[in-house]
Enzyme design. Sequence first.
Site, PDB file in Angstrom:
ATOM      1  CE  LYS A  37      -0.326  -0.116   5.045  1.00  0.00           C
ATOM      2  NZ  LYS A  37      -1.170  -0.505   6.189  1.00  0.00           N
ATOM      3  CE1 TYR A 255      12.749  31.807   5.779  1.00  0.00           C
ATOM      4  CE2 TYR A 255      13.031  29.461   5.302  1.00  0.00           C
ATOM      5  CZ  TYR A 255      12.815  30.768   4.864  1.00  0.00           C
ATOM      6  OH  TYR A 255      12.676  31.019   3.537  1.00  0.00           O
TER       7      TYR A 255
END
Length: 370
Positions: A37, A255
Amino acid sequence: MKTSRPIRARIAPAAILHNYRLAKRHAPQSKAWAVIKANAYGHGQWRAVDALRGEADGFALLECENAVALREAGVTQPILMLEGIFSARDVRAVIEYRLTSVIHCLEQLELLVRNGRFDTPISVCLKLNTGMNRLGFTAATLPRAWEILQQLPQVDVTLMTHFADADGERGVTWQLERFHDLAGDWAGPVSLGNSAAILSHPKAHGDWVRPGIMLYGASPFADQSAVDLGLRPVMTLESAVIGIQDLVAGGRVGYGGTFTADRPMRIGVVACGYADGYPRHAPTGTPIAVMGRRTRTIGRVSMDMLACDLTDIPEAGIGSPVTLWGLGIAGAVPADEVAAAAGTVAYELFCAVAPRVPVIVDDAVAAGRP
Ligand SMILES: *Cc1c(COP(=O)(O)O)cnc(C)c1O
């Protein structure tokens, strides 16, 4: 698309086969649905299918369309749809393509009955809720399911359940007890174990196991490494240093300036960010390797770049190879360790690798290079 930006996901399909065989050695009495999956946990559905098609007892995935595609590509083994059918069209595909559907609730069983033909045998996995409380029949709904199924003698039933804590403290015994309470004197086939149960609970295998994460070479356990389990990593996420900065004491990185140098430092900027699938929440200190040496990430991960500490790797410069996780030429960094540092699991790291990251199929990694 092959791009000149240096980030790559290197995938070793031979390692998937090695890991599948390890699952079978742990569960020698069981057949195994290879769980593919989520695009084979980010490794590429077809890479996994091609690696395993000569050996897997079956494949398990979610979407009916993908199950049909496997059949059309010549896969002859049983194919299990782990969430079952969603529509009348899915029911017709189950019959036409001989797919095996999970049936986890009465509504889904009724969808099957309303839209099915029962002149040829069809296979279902009847899912029992034994404490995960996600999908499955309970003592309240199971009797009605049996009543309906008795009208359909052409339906082959496997009873299935899923463990909530096979890798943890609560283990599987409590769920096995509930399973046996619900199943009564059921003598037909059962499907129980996920990777964690395959590796640590021999009584919780059943006729069919469902290995997922172990096929991709990561550990289902927080306290046991993939290497110790004999698993081989399948994916290496690698890139290169594209910038160098010399910091003075007090210099900040990235940042928010969340990292402050307490002494002069040398920082490498790596072409890999959260838009490539690297977790933004990976904190300063997350392991990374540069030129064969382990070091740590520094500051906040940005969209396209992250920083790492090169203070003790003076030989590194622009273009130096970097391993974000896996077994690259720049060194080994288990995905499980990166995941743990970032407060997640390798499952999520693998699934998150972005489509913009070019993939290279390279079995040299599986053979243990470098
Ligand atoms: C995903 C899944 C698995 C595989 O679990 P792993 O922990 O990856 O081995 C097995 N069974 C079901 C029902 C699943 O959804």
